[in-house]
Design an enzyme around this catalytic site. Structure first.
Site, PDB file in Angstrom:
ATOM      1  N   CYS A 132       0.839  -1.198   0.000  1.00  0.00           N
ATOM      2  CA  CYS A 132       0.000   0.000   0.000  1.00  0.00           C
ATOM      3  C   CYS A 132       0.883   1.260   0.000  1.00  0.00           C
ATOM      4  O   CYS A 132       1.621   1.501  -0.955  1.00  0.00           O
ATOM      5  CB  CYS A 132      -0.993  -0.025   1.153  1.00  0.00           C
ATOM      6  SG  CYS A 132      -2.304   1.219   0.989  1.00  0.00           S
ATOM      7  N   HIS A 155      -3.927  -4.424  -0.616  1.00  0.00           N
ATOM      8  CA  HIS A 155      -3.578  -5.059   0.657  1.00  0.00           C
ATOM      9  C   HIS A 155      -3.694  -6.582   0.532  1.00  0.00           C
ATOM     10  O   HIS A 155      -4.793  -7.124   0.696  1.00  0.00           O
ATOM     11  CB  HIS A 155      -4.526  -4.585   1.767  1.00  0.00           C
ATOM     12  CG  HIS A 155      -4.278  -3.191   2.222  1.00  0.00           C
ATOM     13  ND1 HIS A 155      -3.376  -2.879   3.213  1.00  0.00           N
ATOM     14  CD2 HIS A 155      -4.814  -2.012   1.819  1.00  0.00           C
ATOM     15  CE1 HIS A 155      -3.368  -1.570   3.411  1.00  0.00           C
ATOM     16  NE2 HIS A 155      -4.223  -1.015   2.574  1.00  0.00           N
ATOM     17  N   GLU A 168      -2.818  -8.707   2.649  1.00  0.00           N
ATOM     18  CA  GLU A 168      -3.200  -9.240   3.964  1.00  0.00           C
ATOM     19  C   GLU A 168      -4.696  -9.112   4.230  1.00  0.00           C
ATOM     20  O   GLU A 168      -5.213  -9.703   5.183  1.00  0.00           O
ATOM     21  CB  GLU A 168      -2.400  -8.539   5.074  1.00  0.00           C
ATOM     22  CG  GLU A 168      -2.874  -7.165   5.470  1.00  0.00           C
ATOM     23  CD  GLU A 168      -2.442  -6.039   4.545  1.00  0.00           C
ATOM     24  OE1 GLU A 168      -2.681  -4.872   4.895  1.00  0.00           O
ATOM     25  OE2 GLU A 168      -1.879  -6.321   3.462  1.00  0.00           O
TER      26      GLU A 168
END
Length: 201
Positions: free
Chosen positions: A79, A183, A185
């Protein structure tokens, strides 16, 4: 061991948790000796370009990052961590980025049907499929939260793109440097596969 840089910039815990799900050993650190010994290094980030660069310089992590990249070991920015790798950002005029890669970060233009910040799931295209996307189909969806986007100077380093009011360079790869605007994650099974691919480099 995967070192995650701790510089007061956002999504650190979610990145740590995702690697934990994969069974990877991680450490949150700003200790030069720990960073130097790490097998892989992660630069996460949520917030403003200027604040992030200020924090990196405060802890002298800008130098640690550059030294680590020179070592040839795998490094990833996530990011804001992607944006910081480039020359500058329209978000923070006059603030120089790490400039490990050539390119600039621009604001997503306003337009019909375009809300800024861009928050949500977008599909990826692979102009030059990179190592992070092994086992991932073109058109897979990942999660974005951003108001600014990368325009890389060298198209050959761009491994994934998406479109949201403009053409966004969503992931780059050059030598041992990897980065994602989205992202991983927070991108479900697709994101975990991306992080697994990074952990196996």
């Amino acid at each position: 061991m995967i070192a995650i840089l701790d510089y007061d910039a956002g999504n650190i815990k979610s990145v740590e948790k995702a690697f934990g799900i994969l069974g990877e050993e991680t450490i949150l650190t700003r200790d030069f000796r720990v960073i130097e010994k790490a097998d892989r290094l992660v630069l996460p980030g949520v917030g403003s370009f200027a604040d992030a660069m200020s924090h990196l310089k405060k802890y002298e992590l800008d130098k640690a990052i550059k030294d680590y990249v020179k070592s040839g070991k795998p490094f990833i920015g996530i990011c804001l961590g992607l944006q910081l790798l480039f020359e500058s950002s329209e978000e923070s005029p006059g603030v120089e980025g790490l400039h490990l890669l050539d390119g600039v970060v621009k604001r997503i233009p306003d337009g019909p049907g375009v809300k800024v910040p861009h928050i949500g799931w977008n599909s990826l295209d692979f102009p030059n499929k990179g190592k992070l996307f092994e086992g991932i189909d073109e058109g897979s969806f990942v999660y974005f939260v951003h108001s600014y986007y990368l325009e890389a100077a060298d198209p050959s380093i761009v491994k994934a793109t998406t479109d949201y009011g403009c053409h966004i360079h969503a992931s780059v790869e050059k030598d041992n440097i990897f980065a994602c605007q989205f992202h991983p994650e927070k991108s479900s099974t697709v994101g975990l596969q991306i992080l697994k691919n990074f952990a196996r480099l």
